[in-house]
Each structure stands twice: as C-alpha cells, then as structure tokens.
Design a protein around this motif. Structure first.
Motif, PDB file in Angstrom:
ATOM      1  N   SER A  80       0.827  -1.203   0.000  1.00 36.42           N
ATOM      2  CA  SER A  80       0.000   0.000   0.000  1.00 36.42           C
ATOM      3  C   SER A  80       0.861   1.252   0.000  1.00 36.42           C
ATOM      4  O   SER A  80       0.616   2.189  -0.770  1.00 36.42           O
ATOM      5  CB  SER A  80      -0.928  -0.019   1.219  1.00 36.42           C
ATOM      6  OG  SER A  80      -1.688   1.150   1.284  1.00 36.42           O
ATOM      7  N   SER A  92      -7.841  12.765  -8.486  1.00 34.66           N
ATOM      8  CA  SER A  92      -8.087  11.413  -7.964  1.00 34.66           C
ATOM      9  C   SER A  92      -6.778  10.717  -7.593  1.00 34.66           C
ATOM     10  O   SER A  92      -6.742   9.930  -6.643  1.00 34.66           O
ATOM     11  CB  SER A  92      -8.883  10.585  -8.968  1.00 34.66           C
ATOM     12  OG  SER A  92      -8.174  10.433 -10.164  1.00 34.66           O
ATOM     13  N   ILE A 147      -5.865  12.043  -4.099  1.00 34.96           N
ATOM     14  CA  ILE A 147      -6.737  11.453  -3.078  1.00 34.96           C
ATOM     15  C   ILE A 147      -6.377   9.994  -2.845  1.00 34.96           C
ATOM     16  O   ILE A 147      -6.281   9.536  -1.695  1.00 34.96           O
ATOM     17  CB  ILE A 147      -8.219  11.617  -3.485  1.00 34.96           C
ATOM     18  CG1 ILE A 147      -8.608  13.095  -3.442  1.00 34.96           C
ATOM     19  CG2 ILE A 147      -9.128  10.792  -2.588  1.00 34.96           C
ATOM     20  CD1 ILE A 147      -9.949  13.399  -4.059  1.00 34.96           C
ATOM     21  N   LEU A 148      -6.136   9.243  -3.920  1.00 34.10           N
ATOM     22  CA  LEU A 148      -5.758   7.836  -3.797  1.00 34.10           C
ATOM     23  C   LEU A 148      -4.423   7.684  -3.079  1.00 34.10           C
ATOM     24  O   LEU A 148      -4.248   6.780  -2.256  1.00 34.10           O
ATOM     25  CB  LEU A 148      -5.698   7.185  -5.178  1.00 34.10           C
ATOM     26  CG  LEU A 148      -5.364   5.703  -5.228  1.00 34.10           C
ATOM     27  CD1 LEU A 148      -6.421   4.887  -4.478  1.00 34.10           C
ATOM     28  CD2 LEU A 148      -5.239   5.236  -6.656  1.00 34.10           C
ATOM     29  N   ILE A 174      -3.111   9.691  -0.795  1.00 28.89           N
ATOM     30  CA  ILE A 174      -3.339   9.944   0.635  1.00 28.89           C
ATOM     31  C   ILE A 174      -4.027   8.749   1.280  1.00 28.89           C
ATOM     32  O   ILE A 174      -3.637   8.303   2.359  1.00 28.89           O
ATOM     33  CB  ILE A 174      -4.164  11.241   0.815  1.00 28.89           C
ATOM     34  CG1 ILE A 174      -3.326  12.454   0.397  1.00 28.89           C
ATOM     35  CG2 ILE A 174      -4.636  11.394   2.254  1.00 28.89           C
ATOM     36  CD1 ILE A 174      -4.111  13.738   0.277  1.00 28.89           C
ATOM     37  N   CYS A 175      -5.033   8.209   0.611  1.00 28.25           N
ATOM     38  CA  CYS A 175      -5.759   7.054   1.163  1.00 28.25           C
ATOM     39  C   CYS A 175      -4.852   5.839   1.313  1.00 28.25           C
ATOM     40  O   CYS A 175      -4.932   5.124   2.321  1.00 28.25           O
ATOM     41  CB  CYS A 175      -6.952   6.708   0.285  1.00 28.25           C
ATOM     42  SG  CYS A 175      -8.275   7.915   0.343  1.00 28.25           S
ATOM     43  N   ILE A 201      -2.642   6.250   4.410  1.00 27.98           N
ATOM     44  CA  ILE A 201      -3.442   6.068   5.635  1.00 27.98           C
ATOM     45  C   ILE A 201      -3.811   4.605   5.807  1.00 27.98           C
ATOM     46  O   ILE A 201      -3.736   4.057   6.914  1.00 27.98           O
ATOM     47  CB  ILE A 201      -4.694   6.975   5.598  1.00 27.98           C
ATOM     48  CG1 ILE A 201      -4.253   8.441   5.691  1.00 27.98           C
ATOM     49  CG2 ILE A 201      -5.654   6.628   6.721  1.00 27.98           C
ATOM     50  CD1 ILE A 201      -5.362   9.442   5.464  1.00 27.98           C
ATOM     51  N   PHE A 202      -4.183   3.936   4.726  1.00 24.91           N
ATOM     52  CA  PHE A 202      -4.503   2.509   4.801  1.00 24.91           C
ATOM     53  C   PHE A 202      -3.293   1.673   5.202  1.00 24.91           C
ATOM     54  O   PHE A 202      -3.452   0.635   5.847  1.00 24.91           O
ATOM     55  CB  PHE A 202      -5.049   1.992   3.472  1.00 24.91           C
ATOM     56  CG  PHE A 202      -6.479   2.363   3.198  1.00 24.91           C
ATOM     57  CD1 PHE A 202      -7.346   2.704   4.220  1.00 24.91           C
ATOM     58  CD2 PHE A 202      -6.958   2.368   1.902  1.00 24.91           C
ATOM     59  CE1 PHE A 202      -8.657   3.045   3.959  1.00 24.91           C
ATOM     60  CE2 PHE A 202      -8.273   2.692   1.629  1.00 24.91           C
ATOM     61  CZ  PHE A 202      -9.120   3.036   2.665  1.00 24.91           C
ATOM     62  N   GLN A 262      -6.909  -3.649   3.410  1.00 24.53           N
ATOM     63  CA  GLN A 262      -7.619  -2.915   2.365  1.00 24.53           C
ATOM     64  C   GLN A 262      -6.637  -2.142   1.480  1.00 24.53           C
ATOM     65  O   GLN A 262      -6.788  -2.107   0.259  1.00 24.53           O
ATOM     66  CB  GLN A 262      -8.636  -1.945   2.976  1.00 24.53           C
ATOM     67  CG  GLN A 262      -9.839  -2.620   3.576  1.00 24.53           C
ATOM     68  CD  GLN A 262      -9.610  -3.176   4.978  1.00 24.53           C
ATOM     69  OE1 GLN A 262      -8.541  -3.039   5.564  1.00 24.53           O
ATOM     70  NE2 GLN A 262     -10.632  -3.813   5.522  1.00 24.53           N
ATOM     71  N   GLY A 263      -5.616  -1.544   2.079  1.00 26.11           N
ATOM     72  CA  GLY A 263      -4.612  -0.830   1.297  1.00 26.11           C
ATOM     73  C   GLY A 263      -3.837  -1.750   0.380  1.00 26.11           C
ATOM     74  O   GLY A 263      -3.562  -1.410  -0.769  1.00 26.11           O
TER      75      GLY A 263
END
Length: 187
Positions: free
Chosen positions: A9, A136, A139-140, A142-143, A146-147, A154-155
């Motif tokens: 991730s 996008s 945002i992806l 950063i997500c 964090i994941f 999930q990451g």
C-alpha cells in the motif's frame, strides 16, 4: 501477510506521487522519520521543508502540460527509490526480520516503478492527464498511506488492484500500438 500488504500500500502511494506519501508517513508517525531509511539521517526540519516544497510543486505543476512532463521524468527516476524507502519503513515499523525487509523493499520499489510507468504511458497516450485524474491520484495517494497504517489489508488489496489495472493497461496499449503499426504498413 498483513505487513506485506501494508508495505504494498505504501509503495503504491509512492508510485503515484513522491513527496506526498513521504510527508504523510512522517506526519502519521510519532517520531518523524526516525524509522525511515535515508530520511532518518537528515534533520527533520530540512526533510519537512523539502517534502512540503516538492508536494506543492507536484500539485501545482501537474496542472500544466510542461509541468506534467517534468514531473513524469522526475517521478520515473525517483519512484522506485521512494517505493523502496516507504516499503522498508513500513516493514521496519512492523518488526520484520532483516532479510525480509530487503525483499519487501525491492518488491515495493518495483511496484512503484510499474505504477509510474503506467502513468507515463497514459500521459503520452492522452497527450496530458486531465485535472480530474490528477485530483483522484492525490486522493488515492493519501488514502493508500493512511490505509498502510490503519487498514493494511484494504490498502494492500487496492495496491494489488492497481497492479492488475497496470497489467490491463499494458495489454490495451499493446493492442492499440499493434493496430496503429498495421495501419501504417497498409497505407
């Protein structure tokens, strides 16, 4: 297995952007890059200054076609290095063995390189990336970071999905370029 997914991730985030994931890793950890290879040797104030400056450059330069070309070149060179650093940092944070950290680092660097190559391919095929895609991507990225800390399964699955999309993109490009080469031969 969860540690590997967390490292994937983080390295996938490095395949999308360079400075933003490193900045987020430093801000999400309590000890500001103390466990991150190479960055732990540099003063945190200098690292924060460089990463914030480069993150802002990545965000604002990506709006222009020339800025996207410069970013593609820099990210293509540095994404495997940053992917290796990030995956090794996540592996060290989860207390894995020494030789396994190196293997995870190499795999993470290769994943980051593959994802960056796909971005460069789409850039040249579309003659520049649209603004919605750049947003996008941010945002992806950063997500995914964090994941890597909060939801590594999930990451890691998102990273594997991105790898699958990269393989599918390669197959589409192969067919597309094959079709254009055949049409050039006929004419």
């Amino acid at each position: 297995m969860v540690e590997v997914l967390a490292a994937l991730s983080a390295s996938a985030a490095a395949g999308i952007r360079i400075a933003l994931p490193l900045l987020l890793i430093g801000l999400l950890q309590n000890d500001l890059w103390a466990k991150v290879p190479l960055l732990s040797k540099i003063s945190p104030q200098i690292v924060v200054g460089i990463l914030v400056s480069w993150s802002l450059f990545e965000i604002f330069a990506s709006k222009d076609l020339l800025g996207q070309r410069i970013l593609n070149l820099v990210q293509l060179i540095f994404s495997p290095i940053v992917g290796t650093i990030m995956s090794m940092a996540i592996a060290e944070a989860t207390n894995l063995e020494g030789w396994l950290i190196i293997v995870i680092g190499v795999v993470g660097g290769l994943l980051a390189l593959v994802l960056q190559l796909v971005q460069v391919g789409w850039f040249f095929r579309w003659r520049g990336l649209p603004v919605w895609m750049l947003l996008s991507q941010n945002i992806l990225c950063i997500c995914l970071v964090i994941f890597a800390f909060d939801a590594p399964q999930q990451g890691g699955l998102i990273a594997l999905l991105l790898l699958w999309l990269a393989i599918r993109s390669y197959q589409d490009w192969y067919r597309w370029y094959g079709a254009t080469d055949k049409s050039k031969v006929k004419s």
